[in-house]
Design an enzyme around this catalytic site. Structure first.
Site, PDB file in Angstrom:
ATOM      1  N   GLU A   1      -6.207   2.774   5.876  1.00 54.53           N
ATOM      2  CA  GLU A   1      -6.021   2.627   4.180  1.00 54.53           C
ATOM      3  C   GLU A   1      -6.579   3.903   3.391  1.00 54.53           C
ATOM      4  O   GLU A   1      -5.886   4.200   2.480  1.00 54.53           O
ATOM      5  CB  GLU A   1      -6.458   1.345   3.773  1.00 54.53           C
ATOM      6  CG  GLU A   1      -5.934   1.129   2.371  1.00 54.53           C
ATOM      7  CD  GLU A   1      -6.206  -0.693   1.935  1.00 54.53           C
ATOM      8  OE1 GLU A   1      -6.747  -0.885   0.917  1.00 54.53           O
ATOM      9  OE2 GLU A   1      -5.939  -1.500   2.966  1.00 54.53           O
TER      10      GLU A   1
ATOM     11  N   SER B   1     -11.923  -1.209   1.739  1.00 53.45           N
ATOM     12  CA  SER B   1     -11.429  -1.275   2.891  1.00 53.45           C
ATOM     13  C   SER B   1     -10.895   0.068   3.592  1.00 53.45           C
ATOM     14  O   SER B   1     -10.037   0.699   3.062  1.00 53.45           O
ATOM     15  CB  SER B   1     -10.364  -2.508   2.852  1.00 53.45           C
ATOM     16  OG  SER B   1     -11.070  -3.752   2.094  1.00 53.45           O
TER      17      SER B   1
ATOM     18  N   ARG C   1       0.750  -1.129   0.145  1.00 54.26           N
ATOM     19  CA  ARG C   1      -0.070  -0.064  -0.034  1.00 54.26           C
ATOM     20  C   ARG C   1       0.866   1.283   0.027  1.00 54.26           C
ATOM     21  O   ARG C   1       0.374   2.254   0.621  1.00 54.26           O
ATOM     22  CB  ARG C   1      -0.954  -0.007   1.260  1.00 54.26           C
ATOM     23  CG  ARG C   1      -1.857  -1.284   1.349  1.00 54.26           C
ATOM     24  CD  ARG C   1      -2.685  -1.330   0.007  1.00 54.26           C
ATOM     25  NE  ARG C   1      -3.638  -2.598  -0.005  1.00 54.26           N
ATOM     26  CZ  ARG C   1      -3.282  -3.571  -0.568  1.00 54.26           C
ATOM     27  NH1 ARG C   1      -2.382  -3.726  -1.371  1.00 54.26           N
ATOM     28  NH2 ARG C   1      -4.112  -4.652  -0.375  1.00 54.26           N
TER      29      ARG C   1
END
Length: 305
Positions: free
Chosen positions: A296, A226, A176
């Site tokens: 995230e 998410s 990420r």
């Protein structure tokens, strides 16, 4: 300089309907939340994109890149400065085993285009809702695959508005993260190198992953996807579920009863509702497990005055 000046200046180079003032961002986010952008720019060419980025840099105007509006929560007070949206840069081209896609193309559509050309390697992305630019910036992944597995190179704009070509190694793709977020680059396009495969196998995998997503994720409600990164050796959704938080939240936002890793806009939630629910989740998981969940999703903009 005022936003009226920015509007006038940008419309000298871009069509009037591609530059808007006080555009509501809830129209452009998957959460269906967010206040207005001072100036909203939707260029149709890479040159227009470069002009906008350079104009913002030279005039010291804050610039926020908004892709497909996934993975982002815009506060209710909106965003000061310029919001750049690249949805109109969505060209997808396939030559042999190479897939070219502009930064505003939806990665789901790129995955489908690859599959329809008997190319394997991008099946994992068939359910990711973001743009190519966002996927590159976050090294998006799902079901065991990641962008770094298939990327060949990318063309980006620097914060000064200059074009730069980056190899796979230059991109520094990790979990990420990437050089794109580190340096504040803007993705114009990307090239992926895939392989020819068996059409029946590719189609079966796409169908299976699509079914898994539809079965397990709360697609019936707006959300940012998410919310939290995967903690080392664990899963955010599992920790949230075991904290007894499903169905709980503030206002119109709640932790999904279908997948605890999602916070959904169930009933006209405000961004404030959503953010308060995020903080509730972080606090509860920290208290129960001693684990600090890392976001995230990106939270941007200002609160209501």
């Amino acid at each position: 300089m005022t936003k009226e000046t920015w509007l006038h200046d940008l419309r000298r180079f871009l069509a009037d309907d591609h530059v808007k003032m006080d555009e509501p961002l809830h129209l452009h986010t998957l959460t269906r939340m967010g206040g207005p952008a001072d100036i909203f720019v939707a260029p149709t060419t890479e040159d227009e994109t470069a002009y906008t980025v350079k104009y913002a840099y030279e005039n010291n105007i804050p610039l926020l890149l908004l892709g497909n509006g996934s993975n982002m929560v815009v506060r209710d007070g909106g965003v000061r400065g310029i919001v750049l949206n690249l949805k109109s840069l969505h060209t997808i081209r396939i030559e042999g085993t190479t897939v070219y896609a502009q930064g505003g193309a939806n990665i789901k559509e790129v995955s489908k285009a690859a599959a329809s050309n008997r190319l394997t390697g991008l099946e994992f992305a068939c359910g990711i809702p973001g743009s190519i630019g966002g996927a590159m910036a976050m090294n998006a992944g799902a079901y065991g695959g990641e962008i770094k597995d298939v990327i060949r190179k990318a063309t980006v704009l620097t914060k000064e508005g200059n074009k730069l070509e980056l190899s796979k190694e230059d991109l520094e793709l990790g979990y990420r993260k990437s050089i794109i977020t580190k340096k504040g680059y803007y993705v114009l396009s990307a090239e992926f190198e895939l392989e020819f495969g068996n059409q029946l196998v590719i189609d079966a995998k796409m169908s299976d992953l699509t079914m898994q997503r539809e079965t397990k994720q709360p697609l019936e409600f707006p959300s940012a996807g998410s919310v939290f990164k995967r903690p080392p050796g664990n899963f955010a959704g599992k920790l949230i579920q075991e904290s007894g938080l499903q169905g709980k939240g503030f206002g119109g936002a709640e932790v999904s009863t279908k997948h605890a890793g999602f916070i959904v806009n169930k009933n006209n939630a405000t961004a404030n509702d959503y953010i308060k629910t995020i903080e509730m989740v972080k606090s509860a998981v920290r208290e129960k497990f001693g684990i600090d969940l890392e976001l995230e999703v990106k939270i941007v903009g200002e609160d209501m005055a």
